[in-house]
Design a protein around this motif. Structure first.
Motif, PDB file in Angstrom:
ATOM      1  N   PRO A  54       0.880  -1.242  -0.010  1.00 50.10           N
ATOM      2  CA  PRO A  54       0.131  -0.014  -0.117  1.00 50.10           C
ATOM      3  C   PRO A  54       0.799   1.431   0.007  1.00 50.10           C
ATOM      4  N   ASP A  55       0.166   2.355  -0.328  1.00 50.08           N
ATOM      5  CA  ASP A  55       0.946   3.597  -0.336  1.00 50.08           C
ATOM      6  C   ASP A  55       1.377   3.766   1.167  1.00 50.08           C
ATOM      7  N   ARG A  56       2.514   4.659   0.935  1.00 50.70           N
ATOM      8  CA  ARG A  56       3.280   5.120   2.475  1.00 50.70           C
ATOM      9  C   ARG A  56       3.685   3.903   3.496  1.00 50.70           C
ATOM     10  N   SER A  57       4.102   2.770   2.554  1.00 53.85           N
ATOM     11  CA  SER A  57       4.612   1.602   3.317  1.00 53.85           C
ATOM     12  C   SER A  57       6.081   1.721   2.860  1.00 53.85           C
ATOM     13  N   MET A  58       6.892   0.910   3.612  1.00 54.39           N
ATOM     14  CA  MET A  58       8.289   1.119   3.521  1.00 54.39           C
ATOM     15  C   MET A  58       8.640  -0.414   3.826  1.00 54.39           C
ATOM     16  N   ALA A  59       9.571  -0.987   2.928  1.00 55.54           N
ATOM     17  CA  ALA A  59      10.028  -2.417   2.934  1.00 55.54           C
ATOM     18  C   ALA A  59      11.521  -2.550   2.993  1.00 55.54           C
ATOM     19  N   THR A  60      12.092  -3.266   4.008  1.00 54.05           N
ATOM     20  CA  THR A  60      13.505  -3.434   4.251  1.00 54.05           C
ATOM     21  C   THR A  60      13.838  -4.828   4.287  1.00 54.05           C
ATOM     22  N   GLY A  61      14.955  -5.180   4.042  1.00 50.02           N
ATOM     23  CA  GLY A  61      15.555  -6.687   3.719  1.00 50.02           C
ATOM     24  C   GLY A  61      15.657  -6.874   2.454  1.00 50.02           C
ATOM     25  N   ARG A  62      15.824  -8.035   2.258  1.00 47.15           N
ATOM     26  CA  ARG A  62      15.931  -8.599   0.719  1.00 47.15           C
ATOM     27  C   ARG A  62      14.804  -9.500   0.387  1.00 47.15           C
ATOM     28  N   VAL A  63      14.271  -9.370  -0.812  1.00 49.29           N
ATOM     29  CA  VAL A  63      13.455 -10.369  -1.449  1.00 49.29           C
ATOM     30  C   VAL A  63      13.995 -10.872  -2.830  1.00 49.29           C
ATOM     31  N   VAL A  64      14.668 -11.787  -2.954  1.00 46.41           N
ATOM     32  CA  VAL A  64      15.347 -12.344  -4.075  1.00 46.41           C
ATOM     33  C   VAL A  64      14.797 -13.268  -4.874  1.00 46.41           C
ATOM     34  N   LEU A  65      14.807 -12.799  -6.186  1.00 44.78           N
ATOM     35  CA  LEU A  65      13.931 -13.731  -7.168  1.00 44.78           C
ATOM     36  C   LEU A  65      14.744 -14.183  -8.245  1.00 44.78           C
ATOM     37  N   ASP A  66      15.246 -15.504  -8.252  1.00 43.70           N
ATOM     38  CA  ASP A  66      16.305 -15.975  -9.196  1.00 43.70           C
ATOM     39  C   ASP A  66      17.449 -14.837  -9.206  1.00 43.70           C
ATOM     40  N   GLY A  67      18.033 -14.570  -8.416  1.00 47.18           N
ATOM     41  CA  GLY A  67      19.093 -13.662  -8.150  1.00 47.18           C
ATOM     42  C   GLY A  67      19.256 -12.248  -8.235  1.00 47.18           C
ATOM     43  N   ALA A  68      18.017 -11.696  -8.378  1.00 47.75           N
ATOM     44  CA  ALA A  68      17.423 -10.280  -8.520  1.00 47.75           C
ATOM     45  C   ALA A  68      16.786  -9.992  -7.274  1.00 47.75           C
ATOM     46  N   ASP A  69      17.478  -8.818  -6.315  1.00 42.25           N
ATOM     47  CA  ASP A  69      16.612  -8.341  -5.343  1.00 42.25           C
ATOM     48  C   ASP A  69      15.475  -7.399  -5.872  1.00 42.25           C
ATOM     49  N   LEU A  70      14.207  -8.016  -5.452  1.00 41.23           N
ATOM     50  CA  LEU A  70      13.047  -7.066  -6.011  1.00 41.23           C
ATOM     51  C   LEU A  70      12.789  -5.796  -5.518  1.00 41.23           C
ATOM     52  N   LEU A  71      13.154  -5.678  -4.054  1.00 43.43           N
ATOM     53  CA  LEU A  71      13.008  -4.480  -3.395  1.00 43.43           C
ATOM     54  C   LEU A  71      13.863  -3.430  -4.024  1.00 43.43           C
ATOM     55  N   ALA A  72      14.955  -3.649  -4.832  1.00 38.02           N
ATOM     56  CA  ALA A  72      15.839  -2.755  -5.334  1.00 38.02           C
ATOM     57  C   ALA A  72      15.414  -2.278  -6.530  1.00 38.02           C
ATOM     58  N   LEU A  73      14.211  -2.835  -7.189  1.00 37.50           N
ATOM     59  CA  LEU A  73      13.877  -2.588  -8.538  1.00 37.50           C
ATOM     60  C   LEU A  73      13.063  -1.496  -8.597  1.00 37.50           C
ATOM     61  N   SER A  74      12.814  -0.733  -9.766  1.00 41.89           N
ATOM     62  CA  SER A  74      11.870   0.397  -9.740  1.00 41.89           C
ATOM     63  C   SER A  74      10.559  -0.361 -10.325  1.00 41.89           C
TER      64      SER A  74
END
Length: 534
Positions: A54-74
Motif C-alpha cells: 500500500p501507499d506510504r509503506s516501507m520495506a527493508t530486507g531482501r526479496v531475491v527472485l532468481d538472483g535479483a533483489d526485487l526490493l531494489a527494482l523500480s
C-alpha cells in the motif's frame, strides 16, 4: 536450488511495523504454504514479493527472485516481472477479472503486454492455456464473460492468466476459500500439477491446515507479522514446537458440543418443491430449455433441531433457500412454517417471513457502514406491525449483543470498528433480535480463519443452550456441518440424494455422491492416532 529467498523482510505502514524479520525460501517446483490467522501477515508478505504494498509503506530486507533483489527494482522494472516471472492468483476471482471483457481477451492481454505478439497468436495461446486449466473451447468459448461461469471456472480463468507466460513463481492467495469441496479438490490438483509440469515455485497462502497438509512440501506459520515456526510439512505436523501452531491445529480440528435436540415437533415443512427456470433461446425461433434448479424436494426441520445442507456449487442450495425465505415462488409443492405457507395468494407471506432470519457469508457486505450497530441489528423490527420502542428496544439490543459475547456499549459503534469475527457475531445478534422461529446460516463461517471460526461455532452451541434455536446450516465445509448439526441433507442437481442423522451420514454414507464429497474433503494429518475431516 532456491528460486525465491525472503531474507529479514520488514514492512511498516505510516511508522507502524507490520512484518518483522520474515525469512522464507521457495525452490523451483516446490510448494510452500504460509498459514496463520487473519492479520498474521500472510497476504502482506505476498504483496511485498509482488511489489504491491500500500501507499506510504516501507520495506527493508531482501526479496531475491532468481538472483535479483526485487526490493531494489523500480516500478517499471517490477511491471515487466509481474505476469512474466511472477504470477498471482487472488482469493476472489470475480473481483480479479474484468466483467466487461471476455475470458479469452483477458488471458490474451497478459501475453500481448509482455511478449508484444499479434492478437491472433495471443488468442491461440490463450485458447491453449484455458484448455490446460480445464476450460476447453468446445465447452467454454473464449467469448464468454466471467459472469457466465461458476466460481470454480472463474478461478481457473484467473489461474490461466497467472500462468500464461509460465512464470518462475506462482503466488496463490486463498485460492479455494469460497469453493465447494469437489471444486476445491480440482483446483488444488491443478495447482500442484502445474507446479510440477512447469517447474514453478508455488507460494500458497491459506488458513486451512488440511489444505496445507495435502499440498505443501514445507510450511511457514506466521503470527502477528513474524514467522513463528517453519519446516517440512510432515516433520512440522509430527512435532509442533510453537504453542501457536498447536493452537491452530486444535482450532482446525475443533468440534462443538451441541445440546441434545428436543422431541421432534415439525417447524419447517418442505413438500415436493420444484423450482424451474427457462433458459435463453439458442436461436431466434428455437425452443427455450427448462432447467430444474430444485426438483421434488421434501424434508422437515423440527423445532430446536439443527439441520445441515451440503452440496456442490450449482446444486440448488441457494434456490431452495430463497424459496424457503419466501423470496421466490415455486412451480410445484408447498413450504410451510408452523403450518402457515411462506407463499400465498401469489405473494410472499410477510407474517411468516417475520419468523425467519438469515446470517450471510460476508457480514461486512450485509451491513450499511453508515449506521451504528444499534440500528443495524434492529432492522428486523421494521417487519413488525408494532416494533418495540424506548427502554424495551434498548433492552432487546443489550440482550442480543450480550448473548453473542459482545458488550451493550458496542451498540454505539460503527461496523468498521470490529474484526471479521465480531462482525459475524453482530450479524447473529441481528438474526436473534426478534426471537425468530428459524435462522438460515448461509456459509456463515466460510470466510473466517480457523480460530475465529471455532469461536463462532462455540457461540452457536452456547446459544442453543440459552434459546430454543432452530436453524438450517448451509455450507460447503463438511467439518463445520459435521460439528454443528443434528441431521444433514446432501443435495445434487436439485435433488436431495441422501439425508439422515449427521453422524450416520458422515460415518456410513450410502449414496455415491455423498461418498464423492467426503472423499474430496481434505483431511488433517493423524495426530495421536486421530484424523479429522475438514
Amino acid at each position: 536450488m532456491t528460486l525465491l529467498a525472503v531474507q529479514g523482510l520488514n514492512v511498516s505502514i505510516r511508522a507502524v511495523q507490520i512484518l518483522h524479520e520474515v525469512t522464507l525460501e521457495v525452490a523451483a517446483g516446490e510448494v510452500v504454504a504460509i498459514t496463520g490467522e487473519s492479520g498474521s501477515g500472510k497476504s502482506m508478505t505476498a504483496l511485498a514479493v509482488m511489489g504491491l504494498l500500500p501507499d506510504r509503506s516501507m520495506a527493508t530486507g531482501r526479496v531475491v527472485l532468481d538472483g535479483a533483489d526485487l526490493l531494489a527494482l523500480s516500478e517499471a522494472q517490477m511491471c515487466s516481472i509481474r505476469g512474466r516471472d511472477i504470477g498471482m492468483v487472488f482469493q476472489e476471482p470475480m473481483t480479479a477479472l474484468n466483467p466487461v471483457q471476455t475470458i479469452g481477451a483477458q488471458v490474451a492481454e497478459t501475453i500481448r503486454i509482455h511478449e508484444g505478439i499479434g492478437k491472433a497468436q495471443a488468442w491461440t495461446r490463450a485458447r491453449d492455456m484455458l484448455a490446460r486449466v480445464g476450460l476447453p473451447e468446445a465447452r467454454f468459448p473464449l467469448t464468454r464473460y466471467p459472469h457466465e461461469l461458476s466460481g470454480g471456472q472463474r478461478q481457473r480463468v484467473v489461474i490461466a492468466m497467472a500462468i500464461a507466460l509460465r512464470p518462475k513463481l506462482l503466488i496463490a492467495d486463498e485460492p479455494t476459500t469460497a469453493l465447494d469441496v469437489t471444486t476445491q479438490a480440482h483446483i488444488l490438483d491443478l495447482l500442484r500439477d502445474l507446479a510440477s509440469e512447469f517447474g514453478m515455485g508455488l507460494l500458497m497462502i491459506t488458513h486451512d491446515l488440511a489444505v496445507v497438509a495435502q499440498m505443501a512440501d514445507r510450511i511457514v506459520v506466521m503470527q502477528k507479522g513474524r514467522v513463528a515456526e517453519t519446516g517440512p510439512t510432515a516433520q512440522l505436523f509430527a512435532a509442533m514446537k510453537h504453542p501457536y501452531t498447536r493452537a491452530l491445529f486444535a482450532a482446525s480440528a475443533h468440534r462443538v458440543n451441541l445440546p441434545p435436540a428436543p422431541a421432534p415437533v415439525p417447524l419447517l415443512q418442505v413438500r415436493g418443491v420444484t423450482r424451474t427456470y427457462r433458459q435463453p433461446r439458442r436461436s431466434l425461433f428455437g425452443p427455450r430449455a427448462v432447467v430444474d434448479a430444485v426438483a421434488d424436494v421434501s424434508f422437515t426441520l423440527h423445532k430446536g433441531e439443527r439441520l445441515g445442507l451440503v452440496g456442490e456449487s450449482g446444486c440448488g442450495k441457494s434456490t431452495l433457500t430463497r424459496a424457503i425465505l419466501g423470496l421466490e415462488d415455486v412451480q410445484a409443492g408447498e413450504i410451510t412454517l408452523n403450518g402457515a405457507p411462506v407463499w400465498s395468494a401469489n405473494r410472499s407471506n410477510l407474517a411468516v417471513r417475520r419468523q425467519m432470519q438469515v446470517v450471510f457469508q460476508d457480514p461486512y457486505g450485509s451491513f450499511n457502514p453508515r449506521h451504528r450497530v444499534s440500528r443495524l441489528i434492529t432492522e428486523p423490527f421494521h417487519l413488525l406491525p408494532h416494533p418495540p420502542q424506548g427502554e424495551v428496544r434498548d433492552a432487546a439490543i443489550a440482550r442480543a449483543l450480550t448473548d453473542v459475547g459482545l458488550s451493550p456499549d458496542d451498540a454505539h459503534k460503527y461496523i468498521h470498528e470490529f474484526s471479521g469475527g465480531q462482525r459475524q457475531r453482530i450479524a447473529i445478534a441481528r438474526a436473534l433480535i426478534n426471537d425468530p422461529d428459524l435462522i438460515v446460516f448461509d456459509e456463515a463461517v466460510s470466510a473466517l480463519d480457523v480460530s475465529v471460526r471455532a469461536q463462532v461455532l462455540d457461540l452457536l452451541a452456547d446459544l442453543c443452550r440459552k434459546r430454543p434455536l432452530s436453524y438450517l446450516f448451509i455450507s460447503h465445509d463438511l467439518h463445520v456441518v459435521h460439528s454443528v448439526t443434528d441431521r444433514v441433507m446432501v443435495m445434487q442437481a436439485g435433488r436431495i440424494v441422501e439425508q439422515g442423522v449427521t453422524e450416520e451420514v458422515f460415518g456410513n454414507p450410502q449414496h455415491a455422491y455423498t461418498k464423492t464429497l467426503l472423499a474430496a474433503a481434505p483431511r488433517l494429518p493423524e495426530i495421536g492416532g486421530i484424523s479429522h475431516v475438514t
